[in-house]
Design an enzyme around this catalytic site. Structure first.
Site, mmCIF file in Angstrom:
data_model
loop_
_atom_site.group_PDB
_atom_site.id
_atom_site.type_symbol
_atom_site.label_atom_id
_atom_site.label_comp_id
_atom_site.label_asym_id
_atom_site.label_seq_id
_atom_site.Cartn_x
_atom_site.Cartn_y
_atom_site.Cartn_z
ATOM 1 N N ASP A 66 9.766 -26.998 -17.924
ATOM 2 C CA ASP A 66 10.363 -25.776 -17.783
ATOM 3 C C ASP A 66 9.224 -24.686 -17.445
ATOM 4 O O ASP A 66 8.043 -24.699 -18.032
ATOM 5 C CB ASP A 66 11.356 -25.660 -18.923
ATOM 6 C CG ASP A 66 10.654 -25.631 -20.149
ATOM 7 O OD1 ASP A 66 9.656 -25.354 -20.337
ATOM 8 O OD2 ASP A 66 11.487 -26.267 -21.142
ATOM 9 N N ASP A 68 8.472 -20.859 -18.680
ATOM 10 C CA ASP A 68 9.016 -19.553 -19.545
ATOM 11 C C ASP A 68 8.233 -18.347 -18.817
ATOM 12 O O ASP A 68 6.887 -18.484 -18.587
ATOM 13 C CB ASP A 68 8.551 -20.108 -20.997
ATOM 14 C CG ASP A 68 9.337 -21.261 -21.483
ATOM 15 O OD1 ASP A 68 10.521 -21.165 -21.494
ATOM 16 O OD2 ASP A 68 8.656 -22.271 -22.269
ATOM 17 N N ASP A 193 2.028 -21.179 -30.960
ATOM 18 C CA ASP A 193 1.663 -22.039 -32.079
ATOM 19 C C ASP A 193 0.147 -22.423 -31.725
ATOM 20 O O ASP A 193 -0.685 -22.114 -32.574
ATOM 21 C CB ASP A 193 2.469 -23.245 -32.031
ATOM 22 C CG ASP A 193 3.083 -23.605 -30.867
ATOM 23 O OD1 ASP A 193 2.547 -23.288 -29.517
ATOM 24 O OD2 ASP A 193 3.991 -24.533 -30.600
HETATM 25 P P1 ATP Z 1 7.038 -28.449 -23.351
HETATM 26 O O1 ATP Z 1 7.875 -27.515 -22.657
HETATM 27 O O2 ATP Z 1 6.261 -29.278 -22.708
HETATM 28 O O3 ATP Z 1 7.943 -29.087 -24.457
HETATM 29 P P2 ATP Z 1 6.061 -25.972 -24.622
HETATM 30 O O4 ATP Z 1 4.852 -25.631 -25.087
HETATM 31 O O5 ATP Z 1 6.541 -25.183 -23.126
HETATM 32 O O6 ATP Z 1 6.092 -27.545 -24.161
HETATM 33 P P3 ATP Z 1 8.531 -24.618 -25.486
HETATM 34 O O7 ATP Z 1 9.271 -25.122 -26.521
HETATM 35 O O8 ATP Z 1 9.022 -24.713 -23.905
HETATM 36 O O9 ATP Z 1 7.099 -25.709 -25.402
HETATM 37 O O10 ATP Z 1 7.932 -23.254 -25.760
HETATM 38 C C1 ATP Z 1 7.322 -22.362 -24.773
HETATM 39 C C2 ATP Z 1 6.288 -21.599 -25.694
HETATM 40 O O11 ATP Z 1 6.700 -21.053 -26.494
HETATM 41 C C3 ATP Z 1 5.346 -22.774 -26.319
HETATM 42 O O12 ATP Z 1 4.072 -23.073 -25.349
HETATM 43 C C4 ATP Z 1 4.550 -21.839 -27.257
HETATM 44 O O13 ATP Z 1 3.823 -20.650 -26.843
HETATM 45 C C5 ATP Z 1 5.754 -20.743 -27.731
HETATM 46 N N1 ATP Z 1 6.483 -21.441 -28.961
HETATM 47 C C6 ATP Z 1 7.726 -22.471 -28.678
HETATM 48 N N2 ATP Z 1 8.125 -23.075 -30.051
HETATM 49 C C7 ATP Z 1 7.245 -22.319 -30.814
HETATM 50 C C8 ATP Z 1 7.291 -22.415 -32.292
HETATM 51 N N3 ATP Z 1 7.903 -23.191 -32.824
HETATM 52 N N4 ATP Z 1 6.186 -21.675 -32.820
HETATM 53 C C9 ATP Z 1 5.340 -21.027 -32.186
HETATM 54 N N5 ATP Z 1 5.174 -20.796 -30.815
HETATM 55 C C10 ATP Z 1 6.252 -21.453 -30.015
HETATM 56 MG MG MG Z 2 8.148 -25.480 -22.034
#
Ligand code: ATP
Ligand code: MG
Length: 496
Positions: A66, A68, A193
């Site tokens: 996705d 963001d 994170d």
């Molecule tokens: P994926 O989409 O592959 O699951 P992602 O890193 O994009 O991985 P998302 O849950 O889509 O994960 O979150 C987008 C971003 O928001 C992360 O890359 C991170 O920067 C931040 N983020 C999400 N969840 C957390 C958390 N629990 N603590 C801190 N930062 C977070």
């Molecule tokens: Mg993501």
């Protein structure tokens, strides 16, 4: 930024700015809808950045799950820019912009985790490279909507508001309950994170902003927590699961300092709302790296927190048929996810809970093993055990019960009536489970083949096949769910 006295002061660290010519991210790999959102923000005078996993994945050459977006526009300002936009989340307010199936998540920069001025935020951050363009702030002094957090109670006495700020709250273990203090991009980075998840792609000039050495860590395939790992895991224990997920998904190695507190803190997962853990479990197992995730979760002692009954079964029956069935089922699921085929949490639950369900059934006298009521009860009990930490929606647990109750009916079809099972809404999932069981000698391979053939046969042929089978039906050696030979080599009751 209009820093109010209660707000954390911006850190002095500035990003290393990597110009377009020096990185590999091309707009042709970015979702056109995400680009639309970014350009609309920019045209309205706001800053627009892709952030997080999508920037990381694009640098790795992986298609992002996705996209963001991070911006200095407040949620209400984002909403005014897009007709197809909804504000969601109370504890963490953000905007969802809808384009058919695709949702672009737009988050306003947060100030919450930013260290105070002068405090060293990350020992080996490399802030000196590149220019840090100044962001001008439209109206970040505005307060976010002060609503109660969704889905969980704020227990009186255990909750602290950080620096007296009602929009940033923690519980007694240090877990963040609410985070709606808006800030600048320089502050936003500290609440993310891992360094690999903290890169920003600027739509204004296609540069990447790197505050914490994320580009280098991605190159080294290293997962490193931003800030003090223990504090950050306490703020949000789900980060432990996220670390394991990224280890499995990306093949990254978790940095030793980041990994160290997990062993001590994993029990804090018990305090996370069960619905959130269920969602996280789906991300762990249904996004193409489930088989590897199982290994990582077990190595890090996290499966015991998420699904204690599954960990209990697997450690007591190490290397057994059920473990092999689970691993193969997860590998099949990964293939389906990668091919973009539909996946159901019901089937995943059937794989994970296969051992616990078999164990409950096998504690009964063998003549009950094929009784529908015994199977239904065993499924319910295994689900109840799993619900110690996870909120499993009822539709999935009902589906699980149906899948297991169909097994004896598929194994011992009763004449032409059995053909009705072909139109049962759970037939496909139950048949897939039967195939998998047969592969490990946990069900008859002959019957699995029969169901494969009967599905492909024309209707009149199906009737003939069912008649033939009924005539040929004789006693056949039956097996228990987990592969134990039944003490008496007889079939279960007629209903099964
Ligand atoms: P994926 O989409 O592959 O699951 P992602 O890193 O994009 O991985 P998302 O849950 O889509 O994960 O979150 C987008 C971003 O928001 C992360 O890359 C991170 O920067 C931040 N983020 C999400 N969840 C957390 C958390 N629990 N603590 C801190 N930062 C977070
Ligand atoms: Mg993501």
């Amino acid at each position: 930024m209009n820093a109010s006295p209660s707000r954390l002061v911006a850190p002095t660290a500035k990003p290393r700015v990597i110009p377009r010519a020096e990185h590999t991210i091309s707009r042709s790999h970015v979702s056109p809808n995400a680009l639309r959102v970014l350009y609309r923000l920019k045209d309205a005078g706001f800053h627009g950045f892709l952030v997080g996993g999508c920037v990381r994945d694009l640098l790795l050459g992986i298609e992002p799950k996705d996209f963001d977006v991070a911006t200095d526009a407040l949620p209400e300002q984002v909403k005014r820019l897009f007709r197809n936009c909804r504000l969601v989340g109370r504890r963490f307010r953000l905007a969802h912009v809808f384009f058919g199936q695709e949702i672009i998540e737009v988050a306003t920069f947060r100030a919450a985790s930013a260290p105070s001025q002068g405090e060293e935020p990350l020992a080996d951050a490399d802030p000196e490279d590149g220019e840090a363009p100044e962001l001008d702030d439209p109206d970040l002094g505005a307060e976010s909507a002060g609503e109660a957090p969704a889905g969980e109670e704020l227990a009186a006495g255990t909750v602290e508001a950080a620096a007296g700020h009602p929009e940033r709250m923690f519980d007694a273990t240090g877990r963040i309950l609410r985070d709606n203090v808006y800030g600048t991009i320089d502050e936003d980075v500290w609440r993310r994170d891992f360094t690999a998840n903290s890169l920003y792609y600027n739509i204004a000039d296609f540069s990447i902003w790197d505050y914490c050495g994320g580009v280098e860590d991605i190159g080294a395939r290293r997962l490193r927590m931003i800030g003090d790992p223990e504090t950050r895991f306490r703020e949000d224990p789900v980060r432990m699961l996220r670390a394991a997920r990224f280890e499995a998904k990306l093949g990254f190695e978790i940095d030793a300092d980041t990994a160290e507190p997990i062993g001590r803190l994993r029990e804090l997962l018990a305090g996370v709302p069960p619905a959130r853990l269920f969602d996280e479990m789906l991300k762990i197992f249904l996004t193409g790296h489930g088989a590897r995730s199982l290994e990582v979760l077990r190595q890090r002692g996290l499966l015991a927190q998420l699904l204690p009954n599954v960990e209990g079964y697997l450690s007591a029956h190490s290397g057994g048929l059920v473990e092999r069935l689970l691993v193969k089922g997860l590998a099949n699921t990964d293939e389906r996810a990668i091919a973009g085929r539909p996946l159901t949490p019901t089937f995943l639950l059937a794989l994970l809970l296969y051992g616990p369900i078999a164990q409950i059934i096998e504690a009964l006298p063998p003549e009950k093993w094929h009784e529908l009521s015994a199977i239904g009860e065993a499924c319910e009990r295994a689900v109840r055990q799993a619900q110690a930490h996870l909120a499993i929606p009822r539709r999935f647990s009902l589906g699980l019960g149906e899948m297991f109750s169909l097994q004896p009916r598929l194994e011992h079809p009763s004449g032409r009536r059995a053909l009705r099972l072909l139109t049962h809404p759970r037939f496909r999932a139950a048949y897939d489970l039967l195939l998998l069981r047969a592969q490990f000698g946990l069900a008859s391979g002959e019957m699995a083949r029969w169901w494969t053939e009967v599905q492909e046969a024309p209707q009149e042929e199906q009737g003939r096949m069912a008649d033939e089978l009924a005539q040929a039906a004789g006693p056949r050696p039956a097996r228990s769910k987990s592969g134990r030979r039944r003490r008496r080599g007889r079939r279960g009751p007629r209903a099964s």
